[in-house]
Design an enzyme around this catalytic site. Structure first.
Site, PDB file in Angstrom:
ATOM      1  N   LYS A   1      29.730 -12.097 -80.731  1.00  0.00           N
ATOM      2  CA  LYS A   1      28.419 -11.776 -81.167  1.00  0.00           C
ATOM      3  C   LYS A   1      27.991 -12.653 -82.918  1.00  0.00           C
ATOM      4  O   LYS A   1      27.593 -13.603 -82.140  1.00  0.00           O
ATOM      5  CB  LYS A   1      28.347 -10.401 -82.147  1.00  0.00           C
ATOM      6  CG  LYS A   1      29.241  -8.775 -81.616  1.00  0.00           C
ATOM      7  CD  LYS A   1      28.283  -7.820 -81.582  1.00  0.00           C
ATOM      8  CE  LYS A   1      28.964  -7.722 -82.850  1.00  0.00           C
ATOM      9  NZ  LYS A   1      30.620  -7.570 -82.883  1.00  0.00           N
TER      10      LYS A   1
ATOM     11  N   ARG B   1      23.975  -0.185 -85.592  1.00  0.00           N
ATOM     12  CA  ARG B   1      25.544   0.354 -85.305  1.00  0.00           C
ATOM     13  C   ARG B   1      25.608   1.135 -84.960  1.00  0.00           C
ATOM     14  O   ARG B   1      26.714   2.419 -84.802  1.00  0.00           O
ATOM     15  CB  ARG B   1      26.522  -0.044 -85.906  1.00  0.00           C
ATOM     16  CG  ARG B   1      27.411  -1.271 -86.547  1.00  0.00           C
ATOM     17  CD  ARG B   1      28.098  -1.147 -87.202  1.00  0.00           C
ATOM     18  NE  ARG B   1      29.366  -1.930 -86.946  1.00  0.00           N
ATOM     19  CZ  ARG B   1      29.734  -3.829 -86.786  1.00  0.00           C
ATOM     20  NH1 ARG B   1      28.865  -3.969 -87.217  1.00  0.00           N
ATOM     21  NH2 ARG B   1      30.451  -4.325 -86.433  1.00  0.00           N
TER      22      ARG B   1
ATOM     23  N   ARG C   1      41.953 -14.643 -84.686  1.00  0.00           N
ATOM     24  CA  ARG C   1      40.872 -15.068 -85.846  1.00  0.00           C
ATOM     25  C   ARG C   1      41.360 -15.055 -86.674  1.00  0.00           C
ATOM     26  O   ARG C   1      42.300 -15.036 -87.595  1.00  0.00           O
ATOM     27  CB  ARG C   1      39.359 -14.217 -85.601  1.00  0.00           C
ATOM     28  CG  ARG C   1      38.747 -14.531 -86.801  1.00  0.00           C
ATOM     29  CD  ARG C   1      37.038 -13.717 -86.518  1.00  0.00           C
ATOM     30  NE  ARG C   1      37.580 -11.947 -86.471  1.00  0.00           N
ATOM     31  CZ  ARG C   1      36.680 -11.679 -86.564  1.00  0.00           C
ATOM     32  NH1 ARG C   1      35.585 -11.727 -86.080  1.00  0.00           N
ATOM     33  NH2 ARG C   1      36.750  -9.905 -86.615  1.00  0.00           N
TER      34      ARG C   1
ATOM     35  N   ARG D   1      41.480 -12.073 -91.428  1.00  0.00           N
ATOM     36  CA  ARG D   1      40.390 -11.600 -92.368  1.00  0.00           C
ATOM     37  C   ARG D   1      41.436 -10.159 -92.335  1.00  0.00           C
ATOM     38  O   ARG D   1      41.685  -9.708 -91.597  1.00  0.00           O
ATOM     39  CB  ARG D   1      38.791 -10.867 -91.628  1.00  0.00           C
ATOM     40  CG  ARG D   1      37.791 -11.510 -92.174  1.00  0.00           C
ATOM     41  CD  ARG D   1      36.446 -11.314 -90.968  1.00  0.00           C
ATOM     42  NE  ARG D   1      36.184 -10.019 -90.430  1.00  0.00           N
ATOM     43  CZ  ARG D   1      35.590  -9.609 -89.714  1.00  0.00           C
ATOM     44  NH1 ARG D   1      34.437 -10.520 -89.344  1.00  0.00           N
ATOM     45  NH2 ARG D   1      35.118  -8.333 -89.159  1.00  0.00           N
TER      46      ARG D   1
ATOM     47  N   ARG E   1      38.575  -0.150 -85.401  1.00  0.00           N
ATOM     48  CA  ARG E   1      37.003  -0.393 -85.229  1.00  0.00           C
ATOM     49  C   ARG E   1      36.925  -0.710 -83.995  1.00  0.00           C
ATOM     50  O   ARG E   1      36.096  -0.161 -83.574  1.00  0.00           O
ATOM     51  CB  ARG E   1      36.726  -1.796 -85.966  1.00  0.00           C
ATOM     52  CG  ARG E   1      37.383  -2.253 -87.263  1.00  0.00           C
ATOM     53  CD  ARG E   1      37.684  -3.326 -87.341  1.00  0.00           C
ATOM     54  NE  ARG E   1      36.755  -4.085 -87.023  1.00  0.00           N
ATOM     55  CZ  ARG E   1      36.885  -5.685 -87.159  1.00  0.00           C
ATOM     56  NH1 ARG E   1      38.101  -6.600 -87.758  1.00  0.00           N
ATOM     57  NH2 ARG E   1      35.434  -6.326 -86.847  1.00  0.00           N
TER      58      ARG E   1
HETATM   59  P1  AP5 Z   1      33.365 -13.806 -83.361  1.00  0.00           P
HETATM   60  O1  AP5 Z   1      32.013 -14.327 -83.173  1.00  0.00           O
HETATM   61  O2  AP5 Z   1      34.032 -13.673 -85.011  1.00  0.00           O
HETATM   62  O3  AP5 Z   1      33.267 -11.316 -82.845  1.00  0.00           O
HETATM   63  P2  AP5 Z   1      32.055 -10.975 -83.840  1.00  0.00           P
HETATM   64  O4  AP5 Z   1      31.611 -10.371 -82.529  1.00  0.00           O
HETATM   65  O5  AP5 Z   1      31.216 -11.327 -84.149  1.00  0.00           O
HETATM   66  O6  AP5 Z   1      33.248  -9.818 -84.357  1.00  0.00           O
HETATM   67  P3  AP5 Z   1      33.395  -9.033 -85.799  1.00  0.00           P
HETATM   68  O7  AP5 Z   1      34.519  -8.978 -86.002  1.00  0.00           O
HETATM   69  O8  AP5 Z   1      32.963 -10.054 -86.641  1.00  0.00           O
HETATM   70  O9  AP5 Z   1      31.842  -8.320 -85.413  1.00  0.00           O
HETATM   71  P4  AP5 Z   1      31.901  -6.654 -85.949  1.00  0.00           P
HETATM   72  O10 AP5 Z   1      31.228  -6.289 -85.337  1.00  0.00           O
HETATM   73  O11 AP5 Z   1      33.399  -6.166 -86.165  1.00  0.00           O
HETATM   74  O12 AP5 Z   1      31.779  -7.324 -88.014  1.00  0.00           O
HETATM   75  P5  AP5 Z   1      31.178  -7.429 -88.423  1.00  0.00           P
HETATM   76  O13 AP5 Z   1      30.901  -8.446 -89.772  1.00  0.00           O
HETATM   77  O14 AP5 Z   1      30.107  -7.160 -88.383  1.00  0.00           O
HETATM   78  O15 AP5 Z   1      34.644 -13.648 -82.784  1.00  0.00           O
HETATM   79  C1  AP5 Z   1      35.809 -13.007 -82.516  1.00  0.00           C
HETATM   80  C2  AP5 Z   1      37.017 -14.219 -82.368  1.00  0.00           C
HETATM   81  O16 AP5 Z   1      36.899 -14.332 -81.261  1.00  0.00           O
HETATM   82  C3  AP5 Z   1      37.173 -15.799 -83.571  1.00  0.00           C
HETATM   83  O17 AP5 Z   1      38.142 -15.536 -83.222  1.00  0.00           O
HETATM   84  C4  AP5 Z   1      36.133 -16.618 -81.695  1.00  0.00           C
HETATM   85  O18 AP5 Z   1      36.437 -17.710 -82.414  1.00  0.00           O
HETATM   86  C5  AP5 Z   1      36.837 -16.151 -80.851  1.00  0.00           C
HETATM   87  N1  AP5 Z   1      36.257 -16.521 -79.428  1.00  0.00           N
HETATM   88  C6  AP5 Z   1      34.442 -16.333 -79.526  1.00  0.00           C
HETATM   89  N2  AP5 Z   1      33.891 -16.134 -78.859  1.00  0.00           N
HETATM   90  C7  AP5 Z   1      35.321 -16.446 -77.598  1.00  0.00           C
HETATM   91  C8  AP5 Z   1      35.018 -16.696 -76.545  1.00  0.00           C
HETATM   92  N3  AP5 Z   1      33.906 -16.384 -75.575  1.00  0.00           N
HETATM   93  N4  AP5 Z   1      36.152 -16.789 -75.904  1.00  0.00           N
HETATM   94  C9  AP5 Z   1      37.298 -16.892 -76.268  1.00  0.00           C
HETATM   95  N5  AP5 Z   1      37.073 -16.726 -77.828  1.00  0.00           N
HETATM   96  C10 AP5 Z   1      36.703 -16.416 -78.604  1.00  0.00           C
HETATM   97  O19 AP5 Z   1      31.694  -5.656 -89.481  1.00  0.00           O
HETATM   98  C11 AP5 Z   1      32.706  -5.766 -89.779  1.00  0.00           C
HETATM   99  C12 AP5 Z   1      32.217  -3.934 -91.163  1.00  0.00           C
HETATM  100  O20 AP5 Z   1      31.110  -4.140 -91.668  1.00  0.00           O
HETATM  101  C13 AP5 Z   1      32.746  -3.739 -90.047  1.00  0.00           C
HETATM  102  O21 AP5 Z   1      34.196  -2.178 -90.101  1.00  0.00           O
HETATM  103  C14 AP5 Z   1      31.958  -2.176 -91.031  1.00  0.00           C
HETATM  104  O22 AP5 Z   1      32.836  -2.140 -91.818  1.00  0.00           O
HETATM  105  C15 AP5 Z   1      31.171  -2.797 -91.668  1.00  0.00           C
HETATM  106  N6  AP5 Z   1      29.479  -2.502 -91.104  1.00  0.00           N
HETATM  107  C16 AP5 Z   1      28.935  -4.540 -90.247  1.00  0.00           C
HETATM  108  N7  AP5 Z   1      27.266  -3.378 -90.309  1.00  0.00           N
HETATM  109  C17 AP5 Z   1      27.314  -2.415 -90.140  1.00  0.00           C
HETATM  110  C18 AP5 Z   1      26.671  -1.791 -90.274  1.00  0.00           C
HETATM  111  N8  AP5 Z   1      25.276  -1.870 -89.713  1.00  0.00           N
HETATM  112  N9  AP5 Z   1      26.398  -0.229 -90.127  1.00  0.00           N
HETATM  113  C19 AP5 Z   1      27.855  -0.259 -91.074  1.00  0.00           C
HETATM  114  N10 AP5 Z   1      28.684  -0.629 -91.421  1.00  0.00           N
HETATM  115  C20 AP5 Z   1      29.006  -2.143 -90.912  1.00  0.00           C
END
Ligand code: AP5
Length: 213
Positions: free
Chosen positions: A13, A88, A126, A159, A170
């Site tokens: 994402k 979410r 990652r 991370r 998660r």
């Molecule tokens: P990446 O693009 O980083 O994936 P992502 O979907 O953004 O992953 P996140 O882990 O950041 O998502 P998340 O939703 O768990 O975390 P967030 O920061 O929002 O890609 C992942 C990896 O794959 C990378 O290494 C990339 O290079 C690689 N890649 C990408 N595309 C690829 C492809 N096509 N092919 C191969 N490799 C590829 O949230 C973290 C925490 O914050 C949550 O757990 C929660 O505790 C809190 N939080 C955040 N938002 C909320 C909310 N709205 N409500 C409550 N808690 C929240």
């Protein structure tokens, strides 16, 4: 254009949201990045959020919803924005719908679909830059010099919440609390499914095509 990114943790994402933000010249708003920024700055919000994030749980809605509502009310969001990681929970989605009622809700929910097995492989590989936020993968998107950010030269790190046991937690939180939002936006006729297992340029091309541009 008001876009939300749906998909499991690690589905790509953030990677796609950054590319879309450049293409459409609208802000990329990542709740995860906002929380991580607060943790780094040592704020009260960061201290509270860290507890939940390190455990692989969701940060409570009362710490999350107002933060996003304030952000999307800022002037740089007038042309639209990309929400990455919000909503979410069903409550967050309903709060967003209420806030946008006059504007007719979001335009599109992009669901980046990747099976759980691939997610675990992606997250364990990652690496992120703590200085400029760039994201890499040890195999798929490696840094040019091992362990060093291409963009700013800082050392990349894993991370805290990308450790294997936290990733599984998660994923289970995602299936339970976030996946139902796919149907919420499907019923609204605003959801598009994207095959997130393709190389990232192909994922991007599919999203742009389905957005009609
Ligand atoms: P990446 O693009 O980083 O994936 P992502 O979907 O953004 O992953 P996140 O882990 O950041 O998502 P998340 O939703 O768990 O975390 P967030 O920061 O929002 O890609 C992942 C990896 O794959 C990378 O290494 C990339 O290079 C690689 N890649 C990408 N595309 C690829 C492809 N096509 N092919 C191969 N490799 C590829 O949230 C973290 C925490 O914050 C949550 O757990 C929660 O505790 C809190 N939080 C955040 N938002 C909320 C909310 N709205 N409500 C409550 N808690 C929240």
């Amino acid at each position: 254009m008001k876009i939300i990114m749906l998909g499991a943790p690690g589905a790509g994402k953030g990677t796609q949201a950054k590319m879309l933000s450049e293409k459409y010249d609208i802000p990329h708003i990542s709740t995860g990045d906002i929380f991580r920024g607060n943790i780094k700055a040592g704020t009260e919000l960061g201290r509270k959020a860290k507890e939940y994030m390190d455990a692989g749980a969701l940060v409570p809605d009362e710490l999350t919803v107002d933060l996003v509502m304030d952000r999307i009310g800022q002037s740089d969001c007038e042309k639209g924005y990309i929400l990455d990681g919000f909503p979410r929970t069903m409550n967050q989605a309903q709060k967003l719908s209420e806030a946008l009622a006059a504007a007719g809700d979001i335009d599109v929910a992009v669901n980046v679909d990747v099976p759980d097995e691939a997610i675990v492989e992606r997250m364990s590989g990652r690496r992120v830059c703590p200085s400029c936020g760039a994201s890499y993968h040890v195999v798929n998107i490696p840094t040019k010099k091992p362990g060093i950010c291409d963009r700013c030269g800082a050392s990349v790190i894993q991370r805290e919440d990308d450790r294997a046991e936290t990733v599984l937690k998660r994923l289970s939180v995602y299936h339970e609390q976030t996946q139902p939002l796919i149907d919420y936006y499907k019923e609204m006729g605003r959801e598009v499914d994207i095959d997130g297992t393709q190389p990232m340029e192909s994922v991007f091309a599919e999203i742009v095509r389905k957005l009609g541009d």
